[in-house]
Design an enzyme around this catalytic site. Structure first.
Site, short mmCIF file in Angstrom:
data_model
loop_
_atom_site.label_atom_id
_atom_site.label_comp_id
_atom_site.label_asym_id
_atom_site.label_seq_id
_atom_site.Cartn_x
_atom_site.Cartn_y
_atom_site.Cartn_z
N PRO A 84 0.79 -1.23 0.00
CA PRO A 84 0.00 0.00 0.00
C PRO A 84 0.83 1.28 0.00
O PRO A 84 1.83 1.40 0.70
CB PRO A 84 -0.84 -0.14 1.27
CG PRO A 84 -1.00 -1.61 1.44
CD PRO A 84 0.31 -2.19 1.00
N CYS A 85 0.34 2.26 -0.77
CA CYS A 85 1.06 3.52 -0.97
C CYS A 85 0.76 4.62 0.05
O CYS A 85 1.63 5.47 0.30
CB CYS A 85 0.75 4.07 -2.37
SG CYS A 85 1.20 2.95 -3.71
N PRO A 86 -0.47 4.68 0.63
CA PRO A 86 -0.78 5.82 1.49
C PRO A 86 0.21 6.12 2.60
O PRO A 86 0.41 7.30 2.94
CB PRO A 86 -2.17 5.45 2.06
CG PRO A 86 -2.79 4.62 0.98
CD PRO A 86 -1.65 3.81 0.43
N PHE A 88 3.26 6.40 2.48
CA PHE A 88 4.39 7.15 1.96
C PHE A 88 3.98 8.25 0.98
O PHE A 88 4.83 9.00 0.52
CB PHE A 88 5.37 6.20 1.27
CG PHE A 88 5.71 4.99 2.08
CD1 PHE A 88 6.53 5.09 3.19
CD2 PHE A 88 5.20 3.74 1.76
CE1 PHE A 88 6.84 3.99 3.96
CE2 PHE A 88 5.50 2.62 2.52
CZ PHE A 88 6.32 2.74 3.62
#
Length: 425
Positions: A84-86, A88
């Site tokens: 998951p990206c959120p 960073f």
């Protein structure tokens, strides 16, 4: 696209975590890898994977041992994932280890369990920021503990024929004897693909007489598609800045259309067209010949596409990994027994049994600036415990526990996942 399972185990296998709708999966298939398992939290995205890949798909929290046992997939060729990206993302709060969706450190800890020959993990550009220097350094140091050499690189999808910039920060890791044959893929040499050229056939497909005019206006790559999450975002092309970028290409980014403009649709100078789901997939790098379909309703389909790793980029990286594992080409001479140094302050603290003073950390940093070290310490403290002790009137610093989730049974993340399972993506 549908790939039949082969009766005999393929030579290059992949276990993929946080697989999403399969952008990375498709690219790796094209590069010659075959899935032994794909793990995905979202049930609709998992259904997309089942429909298109013909590979075993497991649904649920990838870090939950009741969902799957990584040890059951030991000795796979490649451990891959788009965690998951959120945690960073600059579009979010960059909470890092304080975000329950942070699974990067957990993924690294699966290396001695799964024993892959190679690792490929990708994330947003935000992970490359100074804020996460210590986090990255810890990842590289853990890889070294496991006998791997890791390298990070920021790749732009537009360099691989994808009509959007979409920078992605990619980690590749292998044992040194394989890594010395790994080379990052180079841009494919084709002219940069514009949104107009990529989407013209679809824009003209319903008889819109102004499709050629629109093509000339959409003469650049597009902004990065923003899929959002179950907490934020819907079926539009992203926040205000992204919509403004699309408007410069004569695309109305305020929503996603059900169909291409018809014969009676006005010219783009009067009413800008919206993209359809099929068009957004083309912008993300899926191609007509892929014959790829997405499950769920329009918002879910767009979210799956917008959060995907562009297949052409995954294919290019996969081909580079495959070449390295086959020991193709001349060996590199620039990785001998060393890894990139992202945070010398973290490195000094992590390798010292005694607390270190600011002067000692400045010497380790080679920067000569107390202020620079203090900035590093402030950023480091967001992801690590930092103990400050006074010794004869001098503050000394000692690195404490990593705050992130690495698989601890008592970690606070478990409670959040249990309470908010349907809101997390």
């Amino acid at each position: 696209m549908h790939v039949e399972n082969e009766q005999n185990p393929p030579a290059f296998t992949v276990a993929e975590i946080c697989a999403g709708a399969g952008g990375q999966s498709l690219g790796l298939h094209k590069a010659g890898f075959r899935h032994v398992v794909a793990v995905e939290l979202d049930e609709t995205a998992a259904e997309t994977l089942r429909q298109n890949l013909g590979a075993p798909v497991v649904v649920g929290d990838v870090a939950d041992p009741k969902v799957w046992e990584p040890a059951n997939y030991a000795d796979v060729t490649l451990l891959a994932g788009g965690v998951p990206c959120p945690p960073f993302s600059a579009a979010g709060k960059q909470l890092g280890t304080s975000d329950e969706r942070d699974l990067f450190a957990w993924a690294i800890e699966q290396i001695p369990v799964i024993r892959p020959r190679a690792v490929m993990l990708e994330n947003v550009r935000g992970l490359s920021a100074p804020r996460f220097a210590a986090y990255r350094q810890r990842v590289l140091d853990r890889l070294e503990d496991f006998g791997f050499v890791g390298e990070w690189k920021l790749l732009n999808a537009s360099d691989f024929g994808v009509p959007q910039l979409r920078p992605r920060f990619v980690l590749i890791a292998m044992a040194a004897e394989d890594m010395k044959y790994f080379r990052w893929p180079e841009p494919d040499g084709r002219a940069r693909t514009t949104v107009g050229d990529a989407l013209f056939p679809l824009m003209a497909s319903a008889g819109w007489p102004h499709a050629e005019e629109w093509r000339r206006l959409a003469n650049d790559i597009g902004p990065t598609l923003v899929g959002g999450s179950k907490k934020h975002g819907g079926a539009d092309l992203g926040p205000t800045r992204a919509k403004a970028g699309w408007a410069k290409l004569s695309v109305d980014g305020r929503g996603v259309a059900d169909a291409a403009p018809g014969p009676d649709a006005l010219p783009p100078s009067q009413v800008m067209p919206r993209l359809t789901i099929e068009m957004t997939a083309r912008v993300q790098g899926w191609r007509e010949e892929d014959n790829y379909s997405f499950s769920g309703r329009k918002t879910s389909q767009y979210r799956q596409i917008g959060n995907a790793f562009p297949p052409p980029v995954a294919q290019a990286i996969g081909e580079s990994i495959r070449a390295a594992l086959l020991r193709e080409g001349a060996p590199r001479t620039d990785i001998a027994d060393q890894t990139d140094l992202h945070d010398p302050v973290y490195r000094a603290l992590s390798r010292s049994e005694q607390p270190l003073s600011l002067d000692e950390l400045v010497a380790a940093y080679n920067d000569g600036s107390v202020a620079a070290v203090q900035q590093r310490l402030a950023a480091l403290q967001r992801d690590f415990e930092l103990v400050i002790v006074e010794d004869q009137g001098v503050d000394r610093y000692q690195l404490g526990e990593f705050r992130g989730f690495t698989g601890q049974a008592d970690h606070w993340r478990h409670g959040v996942i249990a309470r908010e399972r349907n809101k997390i993506s």
